[in-house]
Design a protein around this motif. Structure first.
Motif, PDB file in Angstrom:
ATOM      1  N   VAL A 129      25.713  25.011  27.329  1.00  0.00           N
ATOM      2  CA  VAL A 129      24.947  25.690  26.276  1.00  0.00           C
ATOM      3  C   VAL A 129      24.381  26.989  26.844  1.00  0.00           C
ATOM      4  N   PRO A 130      24.795  28.148  26.331  1.00  0.00           N
ATOM      5  CA  PRO A 130      24.202  29.411  26.789  1.00  0.00           C
ATOM      6  C   PRO A 130      22.864  29.656  26.096  1.00  0.00           C
ATOM      7  N   ILE A 131      21.861  30.020  26.886  1.00  0.00           N
ATOM      8  CA  ILE A 131      20.513  30.233  26.355  1.00  0.00           C
ATOM      9  C   ILE A 131      20.033  31.614  26.775  1.00  0.00           C
ATOM     10  N   GLY A 132      19.655  32.444  25.799  1.00  0.00           N
ATOM     11  CA  GLY A 132      19.114  33.762  26.088  1.00  0.00           C
ATOM     12  C   GLY A 132      17.604  33.708  26.214  1.00  0.00           C
ATOM     13  N   LEU A 133      17.095  34.195  27.332  1.00  0.00           N
ATOM     14  CA  LEU A 133      15.644  34.192  27.576  1.00  0.00           C
ATOM     15  C   LEU A 133      15.125  35.626  27.581  1.00  0.00           C
ATOM     16  N   LYS A 134      14.071  35.848  26.818  1.00  0.00           N
ATOM     17  CA  LYS A 134      13.423  37.154  26.824  1.00  0.00           C
ATOM     18  C   LYS A 134      12.659  37.325  28.136  1.00  0.00           C
ATOM     19  N   PRO A 135      12.299  38.566  28.487  1.00  0.00           N
ATOM     20  CA  PRO A 135      11.627  38.793  29.769  1.00  0.00           C
ATOM     21  C   PRO A 135      10.399  37.907  29.972  1.00  0.00           C
ATOM     22  N   GLU A 136       9.610  37.687  28.916  1.00  0.00           N
ATOM     23  CA  GLU A 136       8.401  36.874  29.077  1.00  0.00           C
ATOM     24  C   GLU A 136       8.714  35.380  29.182  1.00  0.00           C
ATOM     25  N   GLN A 137       9.960  34.991  28.911  1.00  0.00           N
ATOM     26  CA  GLN A 137      10.350  33.590  28.994  1.00  0.00           C
ATOM     27  C   GLN A 137      11.040  33.252  30.310  1.00  0.00           C
ATOM     28  N   GLY A 182      21.967  38.339  35.445  1.00  0.00           N
ATOM     29  CA  GLY A 182      20.901  39.293  35.694  1.00  0.00           C
ATOM     30  C   GLY A 182      20.315  39.772  34.376  1.00  0.00           C
ATOM     31  N   ALA A 183      19.174  40.429  34.446  1.00  0.00           N
ATOM     32  CA  ALA A 183      18.532  40.942  33.233  1.00  0.00           C
ATOM     33  C   ALA A 183      19.389  42.045  32.619  1.00  0.00           C
ATOM     34  N   ALA A 184      19.614  41.962  31.321  1.00  0.00           N
ATOM     35  CA  ALA A 184      20.418  42.964  30.626  1.00  0.00           C
ATOM     36  C   ALA A 184      19.669  44.290  30.571  1.00  0.00           C
ATOM     37  N   VAL A 189      16.951  40.727  28.726  1.00  0.00           N
ATOM     38  CA  VAL A 189      17.310  39.345  28.390  1.00  0.00           C
ATOM     39  C   VAL A 189      18.176  38.755  29.503  1.00  0.00           C
ATOM     40  N   VAL A 190      17.855  37.520  29.890  1.00  0.00           N
ATOM     41  CA  VAL A 190      18.622  36.781  30.886  1.00  0.00           C
ATOM     42  C   VAL A 190      19.329  35.620  30.180  1.00  0.00           C
ATOM     43  N   VAL A 191      20.633  35.512  30.385  1.00  0.00           N
ATOM     44  CA  VAL A 191      21.410  34.427  29.789  1.00  0.00           C
ATOM     45  C   VAL A 191      21.605  33.342  30.838  1.00  0.00           C
TER      46      VAL A 191
END
Length: 223
Positions: A129-137, A182-184, A189-191
């Motif tokens: 499952v790919p999960i995108g995380l925002k910088p604060e997450q 890595g962060a986009a 965003v980090v996947v």
């Protein structure tokens, strides 16, 4: 009477100057011999160090996590290897070809035994499952393959105000990190690819789609 011509002064034999030999001091001689011996020993040690080299396996191309290693991904190098450094020896190159990269491999690095695995990072009975995380997450702790996580279902925005949220503990799904990007650029965003069970995979994917999923790191023992 004839007068004899007056004789001018004739130089007598020239006595060469006396050259006094310098006195050799025993201490200086001993110091000189010691420096020569030390220099020779240093050269000998350097030659031994240069000669004591080890053939090791190197990475020559980018290899992603989980990718099967091929002979074209790897090379050999002769280096002076510190015993504390764990590296795959060149004689074992054929044994690591066909294994999977347990971490992301970069060109120019030595290949360590812990960086390869015979196991698939997504095991039988699991889903990715790919999960995108925002910088604060994104947690401050680096996400590495094999790290255990919990996928948490959180109420959607406004759901608590409508009374749909309950006081029951949030629903969670166990997972394991397979890879973290890595962060986009621009968004940060980090996947993160997370392996879950076949039963939990669709549930987690639905939470991701609805924007109601959060990821937390599990304790080292998995609880």
């Amino acid at each position: 009477m004839r007068r004899l011509p007056r004789q001018t002064g004739v130089a007598g034999p020239v006595t060469p100057p006396r050259v006094s030999a310098r006195r050799r001091r025993p201490g200086v001689i001993a110091l000189s011999l010691g420096l020569i011996a030390a220099g020779g020993a240093g050269v000998a040690v350097l030659l031994l160090q240069v000669g004591d080299r080890t053939q090791v396996v190197t990475v020559v191309r980018d290899v992603q996590v989980g990718q099967v290693l091929t002979a074209q991904d790897l090379g050999k190098a002769s280096i002076s290897l510190d015993p504390a450094v764990k590296a795959v020896r060149a004689d074992d190159l054929d044994q690591v070809v066909g294994e999977r990269a347990a971490v992301e491999l970069r060109p120019g690095s030595l290949l360590a035994p812990s960086q390869v695995t015979r196991d698939s990072l997504v095991r039988a009975g699991e889903q990715l499952v790919p999960i995108g995380l925002k910088p604060e997450q994104v947690p401050a702790t680096a996400l590495v393959p094999g790290q255990k996580v919990r996928l948490v279902h959180v109420p959607a925005q406004g759901e608590a105000d409508t009374g749909k949220a309950s006081s029951a503990p949030p629903e969670t799904v166990a997972g394991r990190v397979v890879k973290a990007s890595g962060a986009a650029p621009g968004t940060g965003v980090v996947v993160v690819d997370v392996a879950t069970s076949e039963r939990d995979g669709p549930i987690a994917a639905a939470w991701v789609s609805a924007g109601t999923l959060r990821m937390v790191l599990a304790a080292p023992d998995g609880r």
